[in-house]
Design a protein around this motif. Structure first.
Motif, PDB file in Angstrom:
ATOM      1  N   VAL A 260     -18.353   5.603 -48.561  1.00  0.00           N
ATOM      2  CA  VAL A 260     -18.733   4.482 -47.696  1.00  0.00           C
ATOM      3  C   VAL A 260     -17.667   3.392 -47.748  1.00  0.00           C
ATOM      4  N   SER A 261     -17.118   3.145 -48.927  1.00  0.00           N
ATOM      5  CA  SER A 261     -16.065   2.136 -49.086  1.00  0.00           C
ATOM      6  C   SER A 261     -14.800   2.549 -48.334  1.00  0.00           C
ATOM      7  N   VAL A 262     -14.418   3.812 -48.472  1.00  0.00           N
ATOM      8  CA  VAL A 262     -13.231   4.312 -47.771  1.00  0.00           C
ATOM      9  C   VAL A 262     -13.452   4.248 -46.264  1.00  0.00           C
ATOM     10  N   PHE A 263     -14.648   4.624 -45.826  1.00  0.00           N
ATOM     11  CA  PHE A 263     -14.965   4.542 -44.396  1.00  0.00           C
ATOM     12  C   PHE A 263     -14.824   3.110 -43.890  1.00  0.00           C
ATOM     13  N   THR A 264     -15.295   2.143 -44.665  1.00  0.00           N
ATOM     14  CA  THR A 264     -15.201   0.739 -44.274  1.00  0.00           C
ATOM     15  C   THR A 264     -13.752   0.316 -44.089  1.00  0.00           C
ATOM     16  N   ILE A 265     -12.892   0.758 -44.990  1.00  0.00           N
ATOM     17  CA  ILE A 265     -11.468   0.419 -44.901  1.00  0.00           C
ATOM     18  C   ILE A 265     -10.847   1.004 -43.627  1.00  0.00           C
ATOM     19  N   LEU A 266     -11.140   2.258 -43.354  1.00  0.00           N
ATOM     20  CA  LEU A 266     -10.568   2.907 -42.173  1.00  0.00           C
ATOM     21  C   LEU A 266     -11.175   2.348 -40.881  1.00  0.00           C
ATOM     22  N   PHE A 267     -12.463   2.055 -40.908  1.00  0.00           N
ATOM     23  CA  PHE A 267     -13.113   1.478 -39.722  1.00  0.00           C
ATOM     24  C   PHE A 267     -12.554   0.092 -39.443  1.00  0.00           C
ATOM     25  N   LEU A 268     -12.279  -0.661 -40.504  1.00  0.00           N
ATOM     26  CA  LEU A 268     -11.670  -1.982 -40.349  1.00  0.00           C
ATOM     27  C   LEU A 268     -10.322  -1.864 -39.652  1.00  0.00           C
ATOM     28  N   TYR A 269      -9.524  -0.880 -40.044  1.00  0.00           N
ATOM     29  CA  TYR A 269      -8.218  -0.680 -39.405  1.00  0.00           C
ATOM     30  C   TYR A 269      -8.384  -0.382 -37.912  1.00  0.00           C
ATOM     31  N   LYS A 270      -9.261   0.558 -37.597  1.00  0.00           N
ATOM     32  CA  LYS A 270      -9.446   0.977 -36.202  1.00  0.00           C
ATOM     33  C   LYS A 270      -9.946  -0.178 -35.340  1.00  0.00           C
ATOM     34  N   THR A 271     -10.907  -0.927 -35.848  1.00  0.00           N
ATOM     35  CA  THR A 271     -11.470  -2.009 -35.041  1.00  0.00           C
ATOM     36  C   THR A 271     -10.501  -3.182 -34.898  1.00  0.00           C
ATOM     37  N   MET A 272      -9.790  -3.508 -35.971  1.00  0.00           N
ATOM     38  CA  MET A 272      -8.836  -4.603 -35.878  1.00  0.00           C
ATOM     39  C   MET A 272      -7.699  -4.268 -34.906  1.00  0.00           C
ATOM     40  N   PHE A 273      -7.333  -2.999 -34.864  1.00  0.00           N
ATOM     41  CA  PHE A 273      -6.293  -2.591 -33.919  1.00  0.00           C
ATOM     42  C   PHE A 273      -6.800  -2.743 -32.481  1.00  0.00           C
ATOM     43  N   ARG A 274      -8.058  -2.404 -32.258  1.00  0.00           N
ATOM     44  CA  ARG A 274      -8.633  -2.557 -30.920  1.00  0.00           C
ATOM     45  C   ARG A 274      -8.818  -4.032 -30.563  1.00  0.00           C
ATOM     46  N   ILE A 275      -9.213  -4.835 -31.533  1.00  0.00           N
ATOM     47  CA  ILE A 275      -9.476  -6.254 -31.266  1.00  0.00           C
ATOM     48  C   ILE A 275      -8.187  -7.024 -31.039  1.00  0.00           C
ATOM     49  N   LYS A 276      -7.215  -6.845 -31.921  1.00  0.00           N
ATOM     50  CA  LYS A 276      -5.989  -7.648 -31.899  1.00  0.00           C
ATOM     51  C   LYS A 276      -4.821  -6.966 -31.186  1.00  0.00           C
ATOM     52  N   LYS A 277      -4.962  -5.644 -30.993  1.00  0.00           N
ATOM     53  CA  LYS A 277      -3.841  -4.863 -30.436  1.00  0.00           C
ATOM     54  C   LYS A 277      -2.584  -5.062 -31.287  1.00  0.00           C
ATOM     55  N   ASP A 278      -2.790  -5.215 -32.569  1.00  0.00           N
ATOM     56  CA  ASP A 278      -1.708  -5.527 -33.503  1.00  0.00           C
ATOM     57  C   ASP A 278      -1.808  -4.569 -34.687  1.00  0.00           C
ATOM     58  N   ARG A 279      -0.922  -3.603 -34.741  1.00  0.00           N
ATOM     59  CA  ARG A 279      -0.942  -2.592 -35.790  1.00  0.00           C
ATOM     60  C   ARG A 279      -0.719  -3.203 -37.175  1.00  0.00           C
ATOM     61  N   LEU A 280       0.182  -4.173 -37.271  1.00  0.00           N
ATOM     62  CA  LEU A 280       0.469  -4.800 -38.559  1.00  0.00           C
ATOM     63  C   LEU A 280      -0.753  -5.536 -39.099  1.00  0.00           C
ATOM     64  N   PHE A 281      -1.412  -6.299 -38.259  1.00  0.00           N
ATOM     65  CA  PHE A 281      -2.598  -7.029 -38.700  1.00  0.00           C
ATOM     66  C   PHE A 281      -3.701  -6.065 -39.127  1.00  0.00           C
ATOM     67  N   ALA A 282      -3.871  -4.997 -38.375  1.00  0.00           N
ATOM     68  CA  ALA A 282      -4.892  -3.996 -38.716  1.00  0.00           C
ATOM     69  C   ALA A 282      -4.603  -3.375 -40.073  1.00  0.00           C
ATOM     70  N   PHE A 283      -3.344  -3.017 -40.303  1.00  0.00           N
ATOM     71  CA  PHE A 283      -2.979  -2.384 -41.574  1.00  0.00           C
ATOM     72  C   PHE A 283      -3.165  -3.340 -42.748  1.00  0.00           C
ATOM     73  N   LEU A 284      -2.687  -4.577 -42.596  1.00  0.00           N
ATOM     74  CA  LEU A 284      -2.760  -5.526 -43.701  1.00  0.00           C
ATOM     75  C   LEU A 284      -4.199  -5.930 -44.010  1.00  0.00           C
ATOM     76  N   SER A 285      -5.063  -5.993 -42.999  1.00  0.00           N
ATOM     77  CA  SER A 285      -6.479  -6.298 -43.241  1.00  0.00           C
ATOM     78  C   SER A 285      -7.089  -5.251 -44.160  1.00  0.00           C
ATOM     79  N   SER A 286      -6.854  -3.986 -43.842  1.00  0.00           N
ATOM     80  CA  SER A 286      -7.393  -2.897 -44.658  1.00  0.00           C
ATOM     81  C   SER A 286      -6.710  -2.829 -46.014  1.00  0.00           C
TER      82      SER A 286
END
Length: 517
Positions: free
Chosen positions: A92-118
């Protein structure tokens, strides 16, 4: 070849698995884990996955979803090893990290921000700690967090699939620990979004969101309604006790969670800086406001525990990521003096932590010989490599990037190299580090166990229920758990054998084998 996004996901996946596997096998079972393990075991023993029990008594204090996953893991692995039963929490924790990446990329359209958030989240001390324990908290908060991220996307893109995800995540959050995650994460996000966006952006969608919450609550309430209809008085008694607990137990001041900076681990100073620096961009303010409101919400509740502060660690990863992105993309000469100072201070802090860890490993690993010499050399080698990499020649353009990446990686190295030694020397009873195994004669017998005083963890360790000694038992052969001979039984039973038993807290007691006269 993998795409850039898939490479990011692969790196995050590997780092996440490494982070949790480093410590998932270390911690001893606490009372919360024991309750979940015992309830899962009794689900399988009773072939009843709906009516939850603990030590043979109804267990309605918590919804059953985490226990279902534990029982399913127990069933498919045919194992009761604690680190195996913690795998669902890890996943569940790993899923949260990966889901955070996917959603942040969709929200911000910013790969760097998505990666660093996770990346920040998976290297946060408290998130790693809670993610490696089989308790209810990681479920309810992680799913509420994912529901909030799905809501953000729905507000932007207005897609039905995201509305559907909101419902699914809220159902799982409600079924994990009731409305706790909904209150601490989802409601603060709605408030932050409404506060930060004009009315026309959310007015027409609010009714669909309200409907989604109603549907999620209705579906997740089926279990509770079923327990109420079948066990009315007992269920109401438990609910009354639970509501009282939230206002009477573990009561702390409103400032209890302000030390969350410390539990950010190696991100401590970045978290302080991100907390004090209000984003200028209106779009970036939503995460900052969300974090503040969540902190206020969990602080005004009287019952407080460190793990209940998980919402602020989840949300803080976004605020810290914003700061890290700024450092990544701002030329060094354009940084202010305080911003440059933070980087330099963070570099020295990481070096200090690594040197401290080296001294710790040398004493306990080499001098005290608590780990093998080969393992000691591996840990030392990794530490030295980190020291070299963080100090070798760098350019001003990559200085901030290196400090940020090593801030997270250092946390993973510390977990990997020092967690077992820390647990063995400072978390356990130093006088009784190693448990005395339970006699196989006790394990394989079908005789009931009675006791006047026992901790619920003993029910898990002994592998069978413990009955409270109220009246004289009717069985011919029994066990009695206690420090002294059970005088109440001596007229009817005689002691055949006394087993030495080491309790969960490492203190010794006796397990008496009694036979009726």
């Amino acid at each position: 070849m993998l795409s850039s996004n898939k490479k990011d996901i692969f790196i995050l996946l590997i780092l996440s698995i490494f982070a949790f596997l480093s410590i998932i096998w270390i911690n001893e079972v606490d009372i919360m884990e024991a309750r979940n393990f015992i309830t899962a075991r009794e689900m399988l023993q009773n072939s009843d996955w709906w009516t939850t029990t603990l030590n043979g008594q109804f267990r309605f204090e918590k919804p059953p979803f985490p226990t279902w996953l534990t029982a399913f893991t127990m069933m498919i692995t045919n194992s009761k090893l604690e680190f195996i039963l913690r795998i669902p929490n890890m996943l569940v924790s790993v899923f949260t990290i990966l889901f955070l990446y996917k959603t942040m990329f969709r929200i911000k359209k910013d790969r760097l921000f998505a990666f660093l958030s996770s990346f920040v989240l998976l290297t946060t001390f408290m998130f790693i700690k809670i993610g490696a324990e089989n308790t209810w908290d990681i479920y309810t908060y992680a799913f509420a967090f994912c529901a909030s991220l799905s809501l953000y996307i729905y507000m932007q893109e207005n897609l039905k699939k995201d509305l559907f995800l909101i419902i699914i995540f809220l159902i799982l959050s409600f079924l994990s620990k009731g409305p706790v995650g909904f209150y601490a994460i989802f409601i603060p996000f709605i408030i932050a979004y409404i506060f930060n966006n004009p009315k026309e952006k959310w007015k027409r969608k609010i009714k669909f969101i309200f409907l989604a919450v109603i549907v999620a609550f209705a579906i997740s309430s089926i279990w509770a309604i079923s327990m109420y209809l079948n066990h009315n008085d007992y269920f109401l008694k438990v609910m009354k006790k639970e509501s009282s607990t939230w206002s009477t137990k573990h009561s702390h001041s409103i400032f209890f969670y302000l030390d969350y900076f410390v539990y950010m681990g190696t991100w401590i100073f970045f978290s302080v800086f991100a907390f004090l620096k209000v984003p200028k961009n209106k779009e970036d303010k939503i995460f900052y406001i969300w974090n503040i409101i969540s902190l206020i919400f969990i602080s005004i509740i009287q019952m407080k525990k460190k793990r209940y502060g998980l919402p602020i660690y989840l949300i803080s990863s976004l605020n810290i990521a914003q700061l890290c992105v700024y450092y990544f993309r701002t030329p060094y000469e354009y940084l202010s003096k305080i911003e440059k100072f933070l980087l330099r201070f963070q570099q020295y802090f990481i070096m200090f932590v690594i040197f401290l860890s080296l001294g710790f490993l040398t004493y306990f690993g080499y001098i005290k010989k608590e780990i093998s010499f080969i393992l000691f050399l591996l840990y030392i080698f990794i530490h030295i490599v980190f020291l070299i990499l963080i100090n070798i020649k760098y350019t001003k353009n990559n200085y901030a990037k290196r400090i940020i990446l090593f801030s997270g990686l250092t946390m993973l190295v510390l977990n990997f190299s020092s967690s077992w030694i820390l647990e063995n020397n400072f978390m356990k009873d130093k006088m009784l580090k190693f448990r005395v195994p339970i006699s196989q004669e006790v394990v394989v017998s079908n005789y009931p166990i009675y006791s006047n005083s026992f901790d619920i963890e003993e029910v898990w360790r002994l592998g069978k229920n413990i009955k409270e000694l109220v009246n004289i038992p009717i069985e011919k052969n029994i066990f009695y758990l206690g420090d002294k001979e059970p005088q109440i039984l001596m007229n009817d039973y005689r002691i055949i054998k006394i087993y030495k038993y080491q309790k969960i807290n490492h203190k010794f007691t006796n397990l008496y084998y009694l036979e009726r006269k």
